[in-house]
Design a protein around this motif. Structure first.
Motif, PDB file in Angstrom:
ATOM      1  N   VAL A 115       0.870  -1.167   0.000  1.00 14.06           N
ATOM      2  CA  VAL A 115       0.000   0.000   0.000  1.00 14.06           C
ATOM      3  C   VAL A 115       0.913   1.226   0.000  1.00 14.06           C
ATOM      4  N   PRO A 116       0.642   2.203  -0.868  1.00  8.59           N
ATOM      5  CA  PRO A 116       1.459   3.417  -0.851  1.00  8.59           C
ATOM      6  C   PRO A 116       1.423   4.076   0.535  1.00  8.59           C
ATOM      7  N   PRO A 117       2.527   4.705   0.933  1.00  9.78           N
ATOM      8  CA  PRO A 117       2.586   5.353   2.253  1.00  9.78           C
ATOM      9  C   PRO A 117       1.440   6.343   2.446  1.00  9.78           C
ATOM     10  N   LEU A 126      -5.676  -4.537   4.109  1.00  7.94           N
ATOM     11  CA  LEU A 126      -4.868  -5.515   3.393  1.00  7.94           C
ATOM     12  C   LEU A 126      -4.214  -6.502   4.359  1.00  7.94           C
ATOM     13  N   SER A 127      -3.666  -6.007   5.461  1.00 11.63           N
ATOM     14  CA  SER A 127      -2.985  -6.896   6.410  1.00 11.63           C
ATOM     15  C   SER A 127      -3.959  -7.809   7.142  1.00 11.63           C
ATOM     16  N   SER A 128      -5.228  -7.405   7.247  1.00  9.62           N
ATOM     17  CA  SER A 128      -6.217  -8.251   7.924  1.00  9.62           C
ATOM     18  C   SER A 128      -6.854  -9.264   6.978  1.00  9.62           C
ATOM     19  N   GLY A 129      -6.527  -9.184   5.676  1.00  6.73           N
ATOM     20  CA  GLY A 129      -7.105 -10.120   4.710  1.00  6.73           C
ATOM     21  C   GLY A 129      -8.476  -9.707   4.223  1.00  6.73           C
ATOM     22  N   SER A 130      -8.879  -8.479   4.513  1.00  7.30           N
ATOM     23  CA  SER A 130     -10.190  -7.978   4.085  1.00  7.30           C
ATOM     24  C   SER A 130     -10.180  -7.652   2.596  1.00  7.30           C
ATOM     25  N   ASP A 131     -11.379  -7.631   2.010  1.00  6.11           N
ATOM     26  CA  ASP A 131     -11.496  -7.188   0.622  1.00  6.11           C
ATOM     27  C   ASP A 131     -11.155  -5.704   0.556  1.00  6.11           C
ATOM     28  N   ILE A 132     -10.429  -5.316  -0.487  1.00  2.81           N
ATOM     29  CA  ILE A 132      -9.999  -3.931  -0.646  1.00  2.81           C
ATOM     30  C   ILE A 132      -9.923  -3.608  -2.132  1.00  2.81           C
ATOM     31  N   ASP A 133     -10.261  -2.393  -2.480  1.00  2.00           N
ATOM     32  CA  ASP A 133     -10.209  -1.935  -3.863  1.00  2.00           C
ATOM     33  C   ASP A 133      -8.771  -2.074  -4.375  1.00  2.00           C
ATOM     34  N   PRO A 134      -8.551  -2.806  -5.460  1.00  2.00           N
ATOM     35  CA  PRO A 134      -7.182  -3.038  -5.951  1.00  2.00           C
ATOM     36  C   PRO A 134      -6.473  -1.767  -6.411  1.00  2.00           C
ATOM     37  N   ARG A 135      -7.193  -0.681  -6.621  1.00  2.00           N
ATOM     38  CA  ARG A 135      -6.547   0.578  -6.993  1.00  2.00           C
ATOM     39  C   ARG A 135      -5.861   1.233  -5.802  1.00  2.00           C
ATOM     40  N   ARG A 136      -6.113   0.715  -4.595  1.00  2.00           N
ATOM     41  CA  ARG A 136      -5.517   1.297  -3.390  1.00  2.00           C
ATOM     42  C   ARG A 136      -4.181   0.661  -3.029  1.00  2.00           C
ATOM     43  N   TYR A 137      -3.772  -0.363  -3.771  1.00  2.00           N
ATOM     44  CA  TYR A 137      -2.480  -0.985  -3.485  1.00  2.00           C
ATOM     45  C   TYR A 137      -1.858  -1.515  -4.763  1.00  2.00           C
ATOM     46  N   VAL A 167      -5.206  -9.093  -7.708  1.00  2.00           N
ATOM     47  CA  VAL A 167      -6.023  -8.579  -6.625  1.00  2.00           C
ATOM     48  C   VAL A 167      -6.275  -9.726  -5.654  1.00  2.00           C
ATOM     49  N   ARG A 168      -6.186  -9.409  -4.364  1.00  2.00           N
ATOM     50  CA  ARG A 168      -6.369 -10.417  -3.307  1.00  2.00           C
ATOM     51  C   ARG A 168      -7.656 -10.103  -2.581  1.00  2.00           C
ATOM     52  N   GLY A 169      -8.563 -11.076  -2.523  1.00  2.00           N
ATOM     53  CA  GLY A 169      -9.769 -10.948  -1.723  1.00  2.00           C
ATOM     54  C   GLY A 169      -9.575 -11.668  -0.403  1.00  2.00           C
ATOM     55  N   ALA A 170     -10.613 -11.708   0.415  1.00  2.00           N
ATOM     56  CA  ALA A 170     -10.518 -12.367   1.712  1.00  2.00           C
ATOM     57  C   ALA A 170     -10.215 -13.854   1.562  1.00  2.00           C
TER      58      ALA A 170
END
Length: 181
Positions: A115-117, A126-137, A167-170
């Motif tokens: 993830v950008p700073p 991301l570190s918790s394994g939650s779904d996240i918009d792939p444009r954010r990392y 992209v990584r989902g849960a």
């Protein structure tokens, strides 16, 4: 003409071929719960077993010509990763797929995810394994493919540089793979 003069002449008379990307397949896979090995000084080590997966490709007359389409993951594959103190994940994954032809495809990927700073919420998700918009990392990989299938599309991809955006989902992962032309 000396060797050095010949080298200079070659460099000045030719330019490298521009790079292009051509879609070759999409990997969609399901993942088991990550196994946290711990931090041995290299970062937090995790192993994430693959529980299933499929490749999909487009039969568009281009590289691949559908040869990868419908390939099924056979058991035993996993993602191996370390996560450092800054949140940079270095990944190494190894899978085996059975192509529709009956031949096998060895699939190895390596790359980075981060993830950008400044986006603390995205880092937490991301570190918790939650779904996240792939444009954010950032999640990019280089693939190594090997197979004895003589299909021209399969061999073309195996001989080429293949890169992917992922992209990584849960409980899943998706790669879009491209041959570098």
């Amino acid at each position: 003409m000396t060797s050095a003069a010949l080298d200079r002449a070659l460099v000045t008379s030719h330019s490298p071929v521009p790079i292009s990307l051509r879609f070759v397949f999409r990997l969609t896979a399901t993942l088991a719960t990550p196994i946290a090995i711990g931090d041995s000084g290299q970062g937090l080590r995790k192993v994430v077993p693959l529980t299933g997966g499929v490749l999909e490709s487009k039969a568009d007359g281009q590289l691949g010509e559908g040869a990868f389409d419908g390939a099924q993951c056979v058991g035993g594959g996993a993602d191996y990763l370390t996560v450092d103190a800054r949140g940079l994940s270095r990944l190494d994954a190894r899978y085996v797929f059975q192509l529709k032809s009956g031949h096998y495809l060895y699939f190895q990927s390596s790359g980075t995810r981060y993830v950008p700073p400044g986006d603390d919420e995205a880092s937490r998700l991301l570190s918790s394994g939650s779904d996240i918009d792939p444009r954010r990392y950032y999640f990019r990989l280089k693939l190594v493919l090997e197979s004895d299938d003589e299909d021209a599309g399969v061999q073309g991809a195996c001989r080429s540089i293949v890169v992917a955006s992922a992209v990584r989902g849960a409980t899943s992962i998706v790669y879009d793979a491209y041959v570098v032309g």
